[in-house]
Design a protein around this motif. Sequence first.
Motif, PDB file in Angstrom:
ATOM      1  N   SER A 148      16.216 -25.848  -8.888  1.00  0.00           N
ATOM      2  CA  SER A 148      15.218 -25.938  -9.962  1.00  0.00           C
ATOM      3  C   SER A 148      15.265 -24.685 -10.839  1.00  0.00           C
ATOM      4  CB  SER A 148      13.822 -26.083  -9.355  1.00  0.00           C
ATOM      5  OG  SER A 148      13.461 -24.868  -8.704  1.00  0.00           O
ATOM      6  N   GLN A 149      14.750 -24.797 -12.057  1.00  0.00           N
ATOM      7  CA  GLN A 149      14.690 -23.641 -12.976  1.00  0.00           C
ATOM      8  C   GLN A 149      13.910 -22.492 -12.355  1.00  0.00           C
ATOM      9  OE1 GLN A 149      16.146 -22.712 -15.701  1.00  0.00           O
ATOM     10  NE2 GLN A 149      17.313 -24.611 -15.800  1.00  0.00           N
ATOM     11  N   LEU A 150      12.812 -22.821 -11.683  1.00  0.00           N
ATOM     12  CA  LEU A 150      11.972 -21.794 -11.060  1.00  0.00           C
ATOM     13  C   LEU A 150      12.781 -20.994 -10.037  1.00  0.00           C
ATOM     14  CD1 LEU A 150       9.165 -20.517 -10.668  1.00  0.00           C
ATOM     15  CD2 LEU A 150       8.714 -22.257  -8.935  1.00  0.00           C
ATOM     16  N   LYS A 151      13.526 -21.723  -9.184  1.00  0.00           N
ATOM     17  CA  LYS A 151      14.345 -21.046  -8.172  1.00  0.00           C
ATOM     18  C   LYS A 151      15.426 -20.192  -8.831  1.00  0.00           C
ATOM     19  CE  LYS A 151      13.836 -23.861  -4.034  1.00  0.00           C
ATOM     20  NZ  LYS A 151      14.486 -24.817  -3.119  1.00  0.00           N
ATOM     21  N   GLN A 152      16.022 -20.703  -9.909  1.00  0.00           N
ATOM     22  CA  GLN A 152      17.083 -19.948 -10.585  1.00  0.00           C
ATOM     23  C   GLN A 152      16.551 -18.644 -11.158  1.00  0.00           C
ATOM     24  OE1 GLN A 152      19.781 -22.138 -13.162  1.00  0.00           O
ATOM     25  NE2 GLN A 152      19.238 -24.046 -12.162  1.00  0.00           N
ATOM     26  N   THR A 153      15.343 -18.695 -11.714  1.00  0.00           N
ATOM     27  CA  THR A 153      14.719 -17.489 -12.281  1.00  0.00           C
ATOM     28  C   THR A 153      14.460 -16.470 -11.169  1.00  0.00           C
ATOM     29  OG1 THR A 153      13.692 -18.869 -13.947  1.00  0.00           O
ATOM     30  CG2 THR A 153      12.762 -16.677 -13.667  1.00  0.00           C
ATOM     31  N   ARG A 154      13.947 -16.961 -10.028  1.00  0.00           N
ATOM     32  CA  ARG A 154      13.680 -16.066  -8.883  1.00  0.00           C
ATOM     33  C   ARG A 154      14.959 -15.424  -8.383  1.00  0.00           C
ATOM     34  NH1 ARG A 154       9.725 -19.916  -5.449  1.00  0.00           N
ATOM     35  NH2 ARG A 154       7.803 -19.532  -6.595  1.00  0.00           N
ATOM     36  N   SER A 157      16.163 -12.613 -10.681  1.00  0.00           N
ATOM     37  CA  SER A 157      15.410 -11.362 -10.595  1.00  0.00           C
ATOM     38  C   SER A 157      15.676 -10.671  -9.266  1.00  0.00           C
ATOM     39  CB  SER A 157      13.916 -11.594 -10.847  1.00  0.00           C
ATOM     40  OG  SER A 157      13.308 -12.141  -9.715  1.00  0.00           O
TER      41      SER A 157
END
Length: 167
Positions: A148-154, A157
Amino acid sequence: MALLPILRFPDPRLRKAAAPISNIDNGIRKLAADMAETMYEAPGIGLAATQVDVHRQLIVIDVSEDKTGLLTLINPEILAQEGLQAGEEGCLSVPGIYDKVERAEQVTVRYLDLDGNSQTLAAEGLLAVCIQHEIDHLRGKVFVDHLSQLKQTRIKSKLAKQARITA
Ligand code: NI
C-alpha cells in the motif's frame, strides 16, 4: 571475481528497464560470476543485474540450503503461471524490510543459460516467488511497489533514517 555495490531503494536507477542480452560474451560471464559472489556474500537468494546498476536481463538465484543450486537466467520470460501464494519477501536493495506479497504459486520460465542454450524451468513455492521478484527488478519494479502507499511511505522514511545513522 569481485563484489559489486548494490543499489538501495528508492534509488531511481532501480526503475530502469533492462535490455535483452544478444551476445553472451566474457563480459556477461564475468558479470554473472560477480553477481553470484555478491548475492552469496550479502547473503541473499536472488539478485538482478538492475540492482548492481547494469541494465541487462540477467538474474542469479540460489534458494538451496547448502548454496549448491545456483541458477543463472538470461532474458527470462514467464510463459505460464498458476495459483496464488503470499509469503514474506525481502530484498537486498531494501535492507531490513520484509512484507507479504501475493505472487503466482507456480511459474514456467524460459531463459538462456550461460552457454546460450534455451531452457524451460517449471518452478513452485519459494523458487517461483524468487523468479517473479527478480524479473520484476528487470522491469524496474521493486517488491514494495506491491504494498500500500502508506506502507511505502513508512518504508522510505525508515530507510532514510537508517542511511543517516550509518552515514
Ligand atoms: Ni530484490
